[in-house]
Design a protein around this motif. Structure first.
Motif, PDB file in Angstrom:
ATOM      1  N   VAL A  68       0.698  -1.272  -0.075  1.00 15.75           N
ATOM      2  CA  VAL A  68       0.397   0.275  -0.172  1.00 15.75           C
ATOM      3  C   VAL A  68       0.984   1.424   0.055  1.00 15.75           C
ATOM      4  O   VAL A  68       1.920   0.956   0.595  1.00 15.75           O
ATOM      5  CB  VAL A  68      -1.314   0.129   1.512  1.00 15.75           C
ATOM      6  CG1 VAL A  68      -1.531   1.178   1.333  1.00 15.75           C
ATOM      7  CG2 VAL A  68      -2.089  -1.534   1.439  1.00 15.75           C
ATOM      8  N   ARG A  69       0.882   2.217  -1.096  1.00 14.78           N
ATOM      9  CA  ARG A  69       1.566   3.960  -0.817  1.00 14.78           C
ATOM     10  C   ARG A  69       0.348   4.597  -0.733  1.00 14.78           C
ATOM     11  O   ARG A  69      -0.376   5.275  -1.651  1.00 14.78           O
ATOM     12  CB  ARG A  69       2.060   3.658  -2.300  1.00 14.78           C
ATOM     13  CG  ARG A  69       2.864   4.487  -2.649  1.00 14.78           C
ATOM     14  CD  ARG A  69       3.486   4.587  -4.042  1.00 14.78           C
ATOM     15  NE  ARG A  69       4.029   5.422  -4.417  1.00 14.78           N
ATOM     16  CZ  ARG A  69       5.552   6.056  -4.646  1.00 14.78           C
ATOM     17  NH1 ARG A  69       6.197   5.163  -4.108  1.00 14.78           N
ATOM     18  NH2 ARG A  69       5.987   7.009  -4.596  1.00 14.78           N
ATOM     19  N   ILE A  70       0.067   4.915   0.733  1.00 15.74           N
ATOM     20  CA  ILE A  70      -0.398   6.483   1.206  1.00 15.74           C
ATOM     21  C   ILE A  70       0.257   7.098  -0.297  1.00 15.74           C
ATOM     22  O   ILE A  70       1.163   8.015  -0.004  1.00 15.74           O
ATOM     23  CB  ILE A  70      -1.028   6.686   2.466  1.00 15.74           C
ATOM     24  CG1 ILE A  70      -1.416   5.010   3.383  1.00 15.74           C
ATOM     25  CG2 ILE A  70      -1.859   7.912   2.766  1.00 15.74           C
ATOM     26  CD1 ILE A  70      -0.940   5.741   4.250  1.00 15.74           C
ATOM     27  N   ASP A  71      -0.387   8.693  -0.127  1.00 13.74           N
ATOM     28  CA  ASP A  71      -0.068   9.388  -1.000  1.00 13.74           C
ATOM     29  C   ASP A  71       0.146  10.341  -0.658  1.00 13.74           C
ATOM     30  O   ASP A  71       1.476  10.830  -0.241  1.00 13.74           O
ATOM     31  CB  ASP A  71      -0.908  10.174  -1.918  1.00 13.74           C
ATOM     32  CG  ASP A  71      -1.320   9.071  -3.421  1.00 13.74           C
ATOM     33  OD1 ASP A  71      -1.237   8.117  -3.913  1.00 13.74           O
ATOM     34  OD2 ASP A  71      -3.128   9.816  -3.753  1.00 13.74           O
ATOM     35  N   ARG A  72      -0.764  10.695   0.886  1.00 15.63           N
ATOM     36  CA  ARG A  72      -0.492  11.607   1.431  1.00 15.63           C
ATOM     37  C   ARG A  72      -0.622  12.085   3.401  1.00 15.63           C
ATOM     38  O   ARG A  72      -2.364  11.017   2.996  1.00 15.63           O
ATOM     39  CB  ARG A  72      -0.377  13.245   0.757  1.00 15.63           C
ATOM     40  CG  ARG A  72      -0.152  14.742   1.726  1.00 15.63           C
ATOM     41  CD  ARG A  72      -0.351  15.591   0.999  1.00 15.63           C
ATOM     42  NE  ARG A  72      -1.319  17.061   1.678  1.00 15.63           N
ATOM     43  CZ  ARG A  72      -2.211  17.942   0.962  1.00 15.63           C
ATOM     44  NH1 ARG A  72      -2.115  17.981  -0.406  1.00 15.63           N
ATOM     45  NH2 ARG A  72      -2.444  18.952   1.655  1.00 15.63           N
ATOM     46  N   GLY A  95      -4.435  16.317  14.834  1.00 19.35           N
ATOM     47  CA  GLY A  95      -4.888  15.633  14.291  1.00 19.35           C
ATOM     48  C   GLY A  95      -4.775  14.644  12.895  1.00 19.35           C
ATOM     49  O   GLY A  95      -3.308  15.484  12.652  1.00 19.35           O
ATOM     50  N   ARG A  96      -4.935  13.621  11.943  1.00 14.92           N
ATOM     51  CA  ARG A  96      -4.193  12.972  11.161  1.00 14.92           C
ATOM     52  C   ARG A  96      -5.362  12.746  10.025  1.00 14.92           C
ATOM     53  O   ARG A  96      -6.055  12.374  10.130  1.00 14.92           O
ATOM     54  CB  ARG A  96      -3.350  11.563  11.385  1.00 14.92           C
ATOM     55  CG  ARG A  96      -2.017  11.533  11.918  1.00 14.92           C
ATOM     56  CD  ARG A  96      -0.802  10.629  11.196  1.00 14.92           C
ATOM     57  NE  ARG A  96       0.168  10.571  11.745  1.00 14.92           N
ATOM     58  CZ  ARG A  96       0.590   9.736  13.512  1.00 14.92           C
ATOM     59  NH1 ARG A  96      -0.556   9.771  13.837  1.00 14.92           N
ATOM     60  NH2 ARG A  96       2.037  10.291  13.176  1.00 14.92           N
ATOM     61  N   VAL A  97      -4.865  12.964   8.320  1.00 13.56           N
ATOM     62  CA  VAL A  97      -5.225  13.379   7.629  1.00 13.56           C
ATOM     63  C   VAL A  97      -5.524  12.398   6.691  1.00 13.56           C
ATOM     64  O   VAL A  97      -3.588  13.072   5.893  1.00 13.56           O
ATOM     65  CB  VAL A  97      -5.938  14.439   6.827  1.00 13.56           C
ATOM     66  CG1 VAL A  97      -6.830  14.290   5.834  1.00 13.56           C
ATOM     67  CG2 VAL A  97      -6.744  14.907   8.416  1.00 13.56           C
ATOM     68  N   LEU A  98      -5.609  11.212   5.572  1.00 15.40           N
ATOM     69  CA  LEU A  98      -5.242  10.733   5.150  1.00 15.40           C
ATOM     70  C   LEU A  98      -5.655  10.729   3.852  1.00 15.40           C
ATOM     71  O   LEU A  98      -6.328  11.235   3.507  1.00 15.40           O
ATOM     72  CB  LEU A  98      -5.431   9.589   5.359  1.00 15.40           C
ATOM     73  CG  LEU A  98      -4.535   8.881   6.626  1.00 15.40           C
ATOM     74  CD1 LEU A  98      -5.484   6.570   6.993  1.00 15.40           C
ATOM     75  CD2 LEU A  98      -2.999   9.025   6.919  1.00 15.40           C
ATOM     76  N   ILE A  99      -4.160  11.313   2.609  1.00 12.97           N
ATOM     77  CA  ILE A  99      -5.076  11.727   1.428  1.00 12.97           C
ATOM     78  C   ILE A  99      -4.640  10.751   0.592  1.00 12.97           C
ATOM     79  O   ILE A  99      -3.809  11.087   0.499  1.00 12.97           O
ATOM     80  CB  ILE A  99      -4.403  13.391   1.033  1.00 12.97           C
ATOM     81  CG1 ILE A  99      -5.190  14.036   2.046  1.00 12.97           C
ATOM     82  CG2 ILE A  99      -5.406  13.984   0.309  1.00 12.97           C
ATOM     83  CD1 ILE A  99      -4.657  15.282   2.106  1.00 12.97           C
ATOM     84  N   ASP A 100      -5.745  10.253  -0.615  1.00 10.37           N
ATOM     85  CA  ASP A 100      -5.431  10.131  -1.840  1.00 10.37           C
ATOM     86  C   ASP A 100      -5.913  10.782  -2.930  1.00 10.37           C
ATOM     87  O   ASP A 100      -6.837  11.229  -3.052  1.00 10.37           O
ATOM     88  CB  ASP A 100      -6.569   8.479  -1.874  1.00 10.37           C
ATOM     89  CG  ASP A 100      -5.647   7.260  -3.742  1.00 10.37           C
ATOM     90  OD1 ASP A 100      -4.680   7.115  -3.058  1.00 10.37           O
ATOM     91  OD2 ASP A 100      -6.380   7.495  -4.217  1.00 10.37           O
ATOM     92  N   TYR A 101      -5.138  11.376  -3.809  1.00 15.00           N
ATOM     93  CA  TYR A 101      -6.013  11.981  -4.679  1.00 15.00           C
ATOM     94  C   TYR A 101      -5.548  11.174  -6.005  1.00 15.00           C
ATOM     95  O   TYR A 101      -5.514  10.343  -6.934  1.00 15.00           O
ATOM     96  CB  TYR A 101      -4.253  12.809  -6.001  1.00 15.00           C
ATOM     97  CG  TYR A 101      -3.287  13.362  -5.201  1.00 15.00           C
ATOM     98  CD1 TYR A 101      -4.033  14.840  -4.473  1.00 15.00           C
ATOM     99  CD2 TYR A 101      -1.977  13.647  -4.898  1.00 15.00           C
ATOM    100  CE1 TYR A 101      -2.978  15.401  -3.248  1.00 15.00           C
ATOM    101  CE2 TYR A 101      -1.498  14.004  -4.225  1.00 15.00           C
ATOM    102  CZ  TYR A 101      -1.894  15.337  -3.219  1.00 15.00           C
ATOM    103  OH  TYR A 101      -1.120  16.372  -2.541  1.00 15.00           O
ATOM    104  N   LYS A 102      -6.985  12.048  -6.735  1.00 17.66           N
ATOM    105  CA  LYS A 102      -7.473  11.455  -8.098  1.00 17.66           C
ATOM    106  C   LYS A 102      -7.757  12.615  -8.874  1.00 17.66           C
ATOM    107  O   LYS A 102      -8.143  13.531  -8.700  1.00 17.66           O
ATOM    108  CB  LYS A 102      -9.103  11.445  -7.872  1.00 17.66           C
ATOM    109  CG  LYS A 102      -9.478   9.634  -6.249  1.00 17.66           C
ATOM    110  CD  LYS A 102      -9.286   8.383  -7.095  1.00 17.66           C
ATOM    111  CE  LYS A 102      -9.112   7.165  -6.489  1.00 17.66           C
ATOM    112  NZ  LYS A 102      -8.165   6.577  -6.410  1.00 17.66           N
TER     113      LYS A 102
END
Ligand code: SF4
Length: 864
Positions: A720-724, A732-739
């Motif tokens: 798995v490769r998380i974009d950001r 607090g954390r925010v996980l983002i995937d670009y589309k």
């Protein structure tokens, strides 16, 4: 005829088809008499015989003009038409050249004075006269004559006989009569059974009836011989072959390479350019004339003529797949070969032979005479597409030989063609190969299928005449283009005169009845069901015929064994020691449909890409990822973004885009033009995206496109490769995937369309307050998210966060964990049932493999 042939006399026939039939007949008589050796019968078609005599005269008198060969004549007509006033505006100069040739032939055959033609002064007749004048002038300039002028100097030699036939050209017939050459009497009439006329329900049924008739007779009398005339044969050769193969040679449908003989043959050729060795040679030459699309180079690489072994064919297919993702949409052949060689396949036979082909041709630059081009082309063919010629079938050898003859005839036309550049020379060759009909020599089998409405002259056991409907028999008027119809009638041009057509039809019909003991006339309703009336000229009234078409697939389906249904939707369990998952995409496919998960995740059924002009959708997505990675690597968070004034920010964005383009082009460079076009588009997109990022709660970027991490689910590992990953002020954390396409909250439900964000969340659950798609899209930018507090992003009214009804992220993560474990465990266990979610099939290409329509019951199909 037998005596004449054996006494050394030359038999003249009006066309090559009849000459071949007579030749075959004489040979069969010798065999029937038990002869082991006999003199080769001298049987010639009249045009061929005239050319031979003229060639003999040229040997004695070198000052005689050269006779144009077929290709030269066609090309000369084409060039004079193109050079004439308005000729360049003609949409179809080849068609005009053909019509002009036919008109000139009719003028000579029927003795029509050119002055009469001038008197009519129609636009067409004047155009023809002008073209004809130019044609003759060019012939004089080139010191050539057209084949239609040979008759004027034909010698009256002894030892000639000719067969009587209504299809002799009138001018030839007059010459034969006036030269006191002996005419062979037609064969003895056979005792005829009453003729039959049949009416079929469709053209396909008519063909089926014909084939069954021939098969029945062959079964009853093995030495049965028949002549079948199908006037529109050239329009439906494939259907004729299919219908006859189905009944007379079903073994041809076996999936073997064997060249299976059949008891029938179809007269007339198909374009020489369609035969494999010629097609390969022309395709290779065409590939050198300019930019080559990916499709063209793919065809070239996969040509069987370039594969030494099955391994080479497989390597070519593999290279094709590589080029789809690494190649431009078009390039010249040299660049394609270079790219293919750098992709690691220089030893592959197709590349080796194409390189040799290109190197041979590279020795010539500029304009040359065709004789020089021909020498070079042959050397290039033998180094390239013809290098494996020892494997050719007999038909392929014959076609290549005919092509060599064509090349040789082009090589004699230096005076006519002059010096030509490579592209023009290849065009001349391609036209010549397309216009030359070729038929491999198969001998004359028991059943001969002809397109010519003529007297077969020989006697047969059976004769079948198709197309005898009211509107086609006698044949409808078919006047010759460019000549006034009245003038044609005045000079007895048969196709222009209904009375003459009727007379000819009556004459032929009477002859046919004498030529065979079993004579059948047929007609058919049209394929769209319009009824057809049999011709009133037929000697008997028709009866319906009940044969039904037997396409081979139909016959095979009828005789197919009953199939037993075996439901097999359990694949072997995933073998962790030899198999690898494909990360989130495996879980995504499995969630959408278990069969899709199995096919994509384990059978590796990838969709083939195709190079498009510019960057494709995947590449555009990667460009955005590369650019944002660099951009946020410099800005480091919302504070960096807010602190930057417009000018440095513009420079940073531009730099990010340039770096992204450079990085992407290391994989596949679609060219400078596309790089230039992409830059401003990407710049505008990033600026639009930054405007959205400015609206967020303050954050710092904690992680950017880091290397792959391993997630464990269902006993399997998923890369798995998380974009950001962003960190908010409160930790607090925010996980983002670009589309880069349109997105929706597709991670929800027991079988999510895309479980990507839940998988990210399970991998990085600490202090998680939001997971989001970053929609970086020229149409719309924004975040589509699941978040535990609303101010993390600018709220989206269209797609609000629901947390799937859970009070907080730990509860939501627990729910997601259960789901992902179920999906992963099913994949690991080999669950492979066809079980698509509602929209899964609309984005899937596996229908041919999973056969979804037959897998669903009626109700489900209706629901779908
Ligand atoms: S087409 Fe539909 S049923 Fe077939 S594999 Fe794809 S998703 Fe499954």
């Amino acid at each position: 005829m037998f005596d004449a042939a054996n006494s050394g006399q030359t038999l003249l026939a009006p066309n090559t088809e009849l000459a071949a039939a007579l030749f075959d007949w004489v040979e069969r008589q010798h065999l029937a008499l038990g002869h082991e050796i006999w003199p080769t019968p001298r049987i010639r078609d009249f045009s061929g015989w005239l050319r031979e005599r003229y060639a003999e005269r040229q040997l004695l008198d070198a000052s005689l003009p050269r006779c144009l060969n077929d290709v030269e004549e066609r090309e000369l007509w084409r060039s004079v038409i193109l050079e004439s006033d308005g000729g360049a505006e003609l949409l179809e100069p080849n068609g005009a050249a053909q019509s002009a040739r036919r008109a000139r032939r009719a003028v000579i055959d029927y003795g029509i004075p050119l002055q009469k033609l001038a008197d009519y002064a129609t636009e067409e007749s004047l155009a023809f006269l002008d073209w004809n004048r130019r044609f003759e002038a060019r012939c004089r300039e080139l010191h050539c004559i057209a084949p239609d002028q040979l008759l004027a100097s034909a010698p009256t030699v002894s030892g000639l006989v000719w067969i009587e036939s209504p299809i002799w050209r009138p001018v030839v017939r007059r010459w034969l009569d006036s030269s006191a050459i002996a005419m062979l009497p037609p064969p003895r009439a056979v005792s005829a059974a009453p003729p039959r006329a049949v009416a079929a329900a469709s053209p396909a049924a008519e063909l089926a009836a014909m084939a069954e008739w021939a098969a029945d007779h062959l079964r009853a009398t093995p030495d049965f011989r028949a002549w079948i005339c199908i006037p529109d044969l050239n329009l439906r050769r494939a259907e004729v072959a299919d219908a006859f193969d189905a009944v007379l040679a079903p073994q041809r449908f076996l999936l073997t390479d064997a060249d299976v003989p059949a008891p029938y043959a179809v007269a007339g050729g198909t374009p020489l350019a369609d035969y494999p060795p010629v097609r390969a040679a022309l395709a290779a030459l065409a590939a050198t004339t300019g930019m080559l699309s990916f499709e063209a180079v793919s065809d070239l690489l996969r040509m069987p003529q370039l594969h030494f072994s099955a391994t080479d064919a497989a390597a070519a297919a593999q290279l094709d797949v590589e080029l789809r993702s690494r190649g431009p949409s078009e390039a010249d052949l040299a660049d394609w070969l270079l790219l293919a060689e750098t992709l690691g396949a220089p030893a592959m036979s197709a590349l080796k032979y194409l390189r040799a082909f290109l190197t041979t041709l590279d020795s010539a630059r500029g304009a040359h005479f065709l004789s020089q081009w021909v020498t070079l082309w042959i050397a290039a063919f033998e180094a390239g597409p013809w290098v494996l010629r020892q494997r050719w079938s007999s038909t392929e050898f014959q076609a290549a030989e005919r092509f060599r003859e064509l090349l040789a005839s082009l090589a004699t036309g230096d005076a006519l063609f002059g010096k030509q550049g490579s592209v023009a020379a290849i065009r001349i060759l391609s036209r010549a190969a397309a216009d030359t009909a070729f038929q491999p020599q198969t001998g004359i089998p028991a059943i001969w299928v002809s397109a010519q409405i003529m007297d077969p002259w020989l006697t047969y056991d059976g004769l079948w005449l198709a197309g005898c409907s009211e509107d086609r028999w006698p044949p409808p008027l078919d006047p010759i283009a460019l000549l006034p119809v009245k003038l044609q009638r005045d000079y007895g041009v048969i196709p222009a005169d209904i009375e003459a057509q009727l007379q000819l039809a009556e004459d032929l019909q009477a002859r046919w009845l004498l030529r065979a003991g079993n004579c059948v006339f047929s007609c058919a309703d049209t394929s769209d069901g319009r009824p057809t009336t049999p011709s009133p000229l037929l000697p008997v009234s028709s009866e319906p015929v009940s044969s039904s078409p037997q396409p081979h697939w139909h016959a095979q389906a009828l005789h197919a064994p009953p199939l037993e249904v075996l439901r097999d939707d359990a694949a072997p369990a995933f073998a962790v020691d030899v198999e690898r998952t494909r990360g989130v995409s495996t879980l995504r496919a499995q969630s959408r449909c278990a069969f899709r998960g199995y096919a994509e995740g384990r059978l590796l059924t990838d969709r083939l890409e195709k190079p498009v002009p510019g960057f494709n959708l995947r590449e555009r997505g990667e460009l955005v990822h590369h650019a944002l990675e660099y951009l946020w690597g410099q800005l480091k968070g919302s504070a960096g973004l807010a602190a930057m004034t417009s000018e440095p920010l513009e420079a940073l964005v531009a730099n990010s885009v340039s770096r992204a383009l450079a990085k992407q082009c290391e994989q596949r460079d679609p060219g400078a033009r596309w790089r230039r076009r992409e830059h401003p588009r990407m710049t505008a997109l990033l600026n639009k995206w930054l405007a959205i990022e400015r609206l967020r709660e303050p954050f710092t970027v904690e992680q950017l496109e880091q290397g792959a991490q391993i997630a464990h689910h269902g006993g399997l590992d998923f890369r798995v490769r998380i974009d950001r990953v962003d960190r908010l002020l409160d930790g607090g954390r925010v996980l983002i995937d670009y589309k880069t396409g349109n997105v929706s909250p597709d991670w929800r439900g027991d079988r999510p369309d895309n479980p990507q964000l839940p998988v990210y969340a399970l991998l990085r659950p600490d202090a998680l307050v939001a997971v989001a798609y970053g929609m970086v899209n020229a149409g719309e930018c924004g975040f589509v998210a699941e978040h535990s507090r609303p101010k993390v992003f600018k709220p989206s009214r269209r797609m609000p966060s629901s947390m799937e009804g859970m009070p907080d992220f730990p509860s939501l993560i627990a729910l997601w964990s259960e789901r992902i474990e179920v999906i992963a465990a099913q994949f690991a266990a080999g669950h492979a049932e066809v079980s698509p979610t509602l929209r899964a099939c609309s984005t899937c290409n596996l229908q041919p493999l999973c056969r979804i329509p037959s897998a669903l019951d009626d109700q489900e199909s209706a629901d779908e």
